[in-house]
Motif scaffolding. Structure first.
Motif, short mmCIF file in Angstrom:
data_model
loop_
_atom_site.label_atom_id
_atom_site.label_comp_id
_atom_site.label_asym_id
_atom_site.label_seq_id
_atom_site.Cartn_x
_atom_site.Cartn_y
_atom_site.Cartn_z
N ASN A 235 11.53 -35.69 18.23
CA ASN A 235 10.08 -35.74 17.85
C ASN A 235 9.27 -36.79 18.80
O ASN A 235 8.38 -36.32 19.06
CB ASN A 235 10.18 -36.20 16.37
CG ASN A 235 10.59 -35.51 15.17
OD1 ASN A 235 10.63 -34.05 15.52
ND2 ASN A 235 11.00 -36.15 14.13
N LEU A 236 9.91 -37.51 19.46
CA LEU A 236 9.43 -38.54 20.20
C LEU A 236 9.20 -37.61 21.49
O LEU A 236 8.26 -37.96 22.16
CB LEU A 236 10.32 -39.76 20.53
CG LEU A 236 10.44 -40.75 19.47
CD1 LEU A 236 11.35 -41.91 19.60
CD2 LEU A 236 9.01 -41.47 19.12
N GLU A 237 9.99 -36.96 22.07
CA GLU A 237 9.75 -36.12 23.17
C GLU A 237 8.44 -35.07 22.99
O GLU A 237 7.77 -35.28 23.78
CB GLU A 237 11.25 -35.17 23.35
CG GLU A 237 12.15 -36.03 23.97
CD GLU A 237 12.21 -36.25 25.53
OE1 GLU A 237 11.00 -35.86 25.85
OE2 GLU A 237 13.04 -36.84 26.11
N ALA A 238 8.56 -34.48 21.87
CA ALA A 238 7.47 -33.70 21.21
C ALA A 238 6.19 -34.52 21.40
O ALA A 238 5.16 -33.91 21.94
CB ALA A 238 7.63 -32.81 20.20
N ILE A 239 5.94 -35.72 20.75
CA ILE A 239 4.85 -36.41 20.92
C ILE A 239 4.48 -36.89 22.10
O ILE A 239 3.45 -36.88 22.44
CB ILE A 239 5.08 -37.73 19.64
CG1 ILE A 239 5.28 -37.14 18.42
CG2 ILE A 239 4.08 -38.67 19.94
CD1 ILE A 239 5.86 -38.34 17.38
N LYS A 240 5.46 -37.09 22.91
CA LYS A 240 4.97 -37.71 24.30
C LYS A 240 4.52 -36.56 25.27
O LYS A 240 3.41 -36.62 25.81
CB LYS A 240 6.47 -37.85 25.10
CG LYS A 240 6.24 -38.29 26.38
CD LYS A 240 7.66 -38.66 27.12
CE LYS A 240 7.70 -39.13 28.59
NZ LYS A 240 8.71 -39.30 29.32
N LEU A 241 4.78 -35.18 24.96
CA LEU A 241 4.17 -34.07 25.65
C LEU A 241 2.70 -33.89 24.86
O LEU A 241 2.07 -33.35 25.88
CB LEU A 241 4.99 -32.87 25.42
CG LEU A 241 6.31 -32.70 25.80
CD1 LEU A 241 7.31 -31.76 25.64
CD2 LEU A 241 6.17 -32.98 27.39
N MET A 242 2.48 -34.17 23.60
CA MET A 242 1.34 -33.90 23.10
C MET A 242 0.08 -34.85 23.41
O MET A 242 -1.08 -34.62 23.44
CB MET A 242 1.41 -33.79 21.69
CG MET A 242 2.34 -32.58 21.16
SD MET A 242 2.57 -32.84 19.38
CE MET A 242 1.02 -32.89 18.64
N ILE A 243 0.37 -35.95 23.86
CA ILE A 243 -0.34 -36.97 24.38
C ILE A 243 -1.00 -36.89 25.84
O ILE A 243 -0.08 -36.62 26.62
CB ILE A 243 0.18 -38.30 24.15
CG1 ILE A 243 0.46 -38.82 22.59
CG2 ILE A 243 -0.63 -39.56 24.32
CD1 ILE A 243 1.09 -40.10 22.24
N PRO A 244 -2.09 -36.95 26.05
CA PRO A 244 -2.76 -36.63 27.58
C PRO A 244 -1.93 -37.88 28.22
O PRO A 244 -1.69 -38.94 27.79
CB PRO A 244 -4.17 -37.12 27.14
CG PRO A 244 -4.33 -36.59 25.84
CD PRO A 244 -3.22 -37.07 25.10
N SER A 245 -1.75 -37.49 29.42
CA SER A 245 -1.16 -38.32 30.63
C SER A 245 -1.66 -39.43 30.87
O SER A 245 -1.28 -40.56 31.33
CB SER A 245 -0.76 -37.45 31.59
OG SER A 245 -1.95 -36.92 32.47
N GLU A 249 -0.40 -46.62 28.16
CA GLU A 249 0.25 -47.57 27.35
C GLU A 249 0.91 -46.90 26.17
O GLU A 249 2.03 -47.30 25.67
CB GLU A 249 -0.81 -48.74 26.55
CG GLU A 249 -1.46 -49.48 27.61
CD GLU A 249 -2.33 -50.31 26.99
OE1 GLU A 249 -2.54 -50.33 25.68
OE2 GLU A 249 -2.86 -51.20 27.68
N VAL A 250 0.44 -45.81 25.60
CA VAL A 250 1.24 -45.02 24.83
C VAL A 250 2.42 -44.34 25.15
O VAL A 250 3.46 -44.34 24.63
CB VAL A 250 0.14 -43.95 24.05
CG1 VAL A 250 0.84 -43.04 23.17
CG2 VAL A 250 -1.11 -44.58 23.30
N SER A 257 10.61 -46.55 23.14
CA SER A 257 11.10 -45.98 21.84
C SER A 257 12.19 -44.78 21.98
O SER A 257 13.19 -44.76 21.50
CB SER A 257 9.99 -45.39 20.87
OG SER A 257 8.95 -46.51 20.59
N LEU A 258 11.80 -43.99 22.87
CA LEU A 258 12.87 -42.80 23.25
C LEU A 258 13.89 -43.43 23.77
O LEU A 258 15.29 -42.83 23.56
CB LEU A 258 12.11 -41.79 24.08
CG LEU A 258 12.79 -40.38 24.40
CD1 LEU A 258 12.99 -39.79 23.12
CD2 LEU A 258 12.01 -39.52 25.54
N SER A 259 13.96 -44.42 24.61
CA SER A 259 14.91 -44.91 25.47
C SER A 259 16.02 -45.45 24.29
O SER A 259 17.22 -45.47 24.42
CB SER A 259 14.56 -45.73 26.45
OG SER A 259 15.58 -46.56 27.07
#
Length: 418
Positions: A235-245, A249-250, A257-259
């Motif tokens: 889920n964290l990987e998916a959220i990371k891909l959805m948020i603009p680069s 900070e996010v 969190s993923l680490s």
């Protein structure tokens, strides 16, 4: 001779000497009443035997002598109780004009007097000591009896037959008692061994039940916690891909969190693997330690030197579990805290001890640091070592690496069913 057996034997010996003392006192009194004399050969012999048993009774009733003389205490009493009656009986035999029937009667008179000491000797010592007493008593009596034999006839046969038949009787009784005691000791050892095996079997069943429970907990944690963490990481990987680069900070928070989630998942899987510890059951102690150390070396990026003897004795499961768990905890400490470049593992044995050593050239630490046992799991390692009567020690100084040492008495660690 164990304490209970010694007390039983001494009690029987005291009863015998007390009864014998009373018997000879009555004999002296009755003879004096009947004959009006106090110094006949019969009374002299009774005096000697009465005094012998009185001294023995006093001797056997003094615990201080027992503690002082130790192993010589009982043999001294048995020799005294055997030798003195033999020579007291020679009072009659020394007279060449003694009536033959008195000679024969007095010869058989030794039978009840020597019977109890002979039985006690056979009970407590090897049969050869019975043989020595029998030969000695027979030789002494025959040596004095032979001058009474003027010619070979029925009287001579009666005179010589008494000591010889008595010697055969003593030897037979001594042999029977000695064999019965040997059988009893063998049966007692077999019973002790059976109890030990039963205890080990019970312990094995308990360990099996514990292992099954650990595996059940491991499966449940794998199906719940491990799967949850794994799903959380996805889920964290998916959220990371959805948020603009451009949301730096996010992204940084998500990466952290993923680490953390991945680290927690990896640690959970390691803990589950350790909880099951199947490799110890499947591979044996040596291969399990080698696999554990090789895996730790790949994760900790250090060189590994393993020295395990090829001739380890068969060990009980609790010993193997102790060594493996200490190795497991030590490897994790090296990976997390030591920053070592080289690690050496030694498992060897001699005729007396099993020695397990893990040493590294890492950062080391101050053993006097407060709560160090709780921090590095050393307290648990000490407790595991104590359960198998092992000696656990740790040597470390800042900048000088760490050495873990476990020493187990080999007679304790041996698997007696092997």
């Amino acid at each position: 001779m164990n304490k209970n057996t010694r007390l039983d034997l001494l009690q029987i010996f005291r009863y015998f000497t007390g009864i014998a003392m009373i018997y000879f006192a009555v004999m002296v009194t009755l003879t004096a009443i009947q004959t009006g004399e106090g110094d006949s050969l019969t009374q002299v012999q009774a005096y000697v035997n009465f005094g012998t048993n009185l001294i023995l009774l006093i001797y056997l009733s003094i615990p201080w002598l027992w503690r002082k003389m130790r192993r010589l205490y009982l043999p001294t009493a048995l020799v005294y109780a055997t030798v003195v009656p033999i020579f007291s009986n020679l009072i009659y035999l020394a007279d060449p004009y003694e009536n033959i029937w008195n000679i024969i009667t007095r010869s058989w008179f030794l039978l009840p007097i020597l019977m109890v000491p002979i039985v006690l000797i056979a009970w407590q010592y090897k049969f050869r000591y019975v043989v020595l007493i029998v030969i000695f008593s027979t030789y002494v009596e025959l040596f004095v009896l032979i001058p009474h034999i003027n010619k070979v006839n029925v009287d001579a046969l009666l005179i010589l037959g008494g000591p010889l038949i008595r010697a055969f009787s003593f030897g037979t009784i001594g042999l029977i008692v000695n064999r019965l005691v040997a059988i009893q000791q063998t049966q007692r050892k077999a019973l002790i061994l059976a109890n030990i095996r039963l205890s080990e079997h019970t312990q094995t069943l308990e360990e099996l039940a514990t292992s099954r429970e650990r595996n059940r907990i491991s499966r449940e944690l794998h199906d719940t916690l491990a799967h949850t963490l794994s799903g959380q990481a996805v889920n964290l990987e998916a959220i990371k891909l959805m948020i603009p680069s451009d949301h730096y900070e996010v992204h940084e928070m998500l990466e952290q969190s993923l680490s953390n989630t991945r680290a927690g998942l990896a640690e959970t899987r390691r803990a589950l693997k350790a909880l099951r510890s199947q490799q110890l059951d499947d591979l044996g102690l040596c291969m399990a330690i080698e696999n554990l150390a090789t895996d730790a070396a790949s994760r900790g990026d250090f060189k590994l030197d393993i020295n395990i003897t090829n001739h380890l004795p068969e060990l009980t499961p609790d010993i193997e579990q102790t060594i493996f768990r200490i190795a497991q905890e030590s490897m994790e400490n090296i990976i997390r805290h030591a920053d070592a470049k080289n690690v050496e593992i030694t498992l060897e044995t001699d005729n007396h001890h099993l020695l397990f050593i893990i040493s590294d050239d890492g950062e080391g630490f101050d053993i006097g640091t407060l709560n160090i046992d709780d921090k590095l799991g050393i307290r648990g390692m000490r407790e595991r070592a104590a359960l198998v009567r092992g000696e656990f020690s740790i040597l470390s100084n800042p900048g000088e690496g760490t050495t873990i040492r476990l020493l187990i008495p080999i007679h304790w660690g041996l698997n007696k069913e092997a």
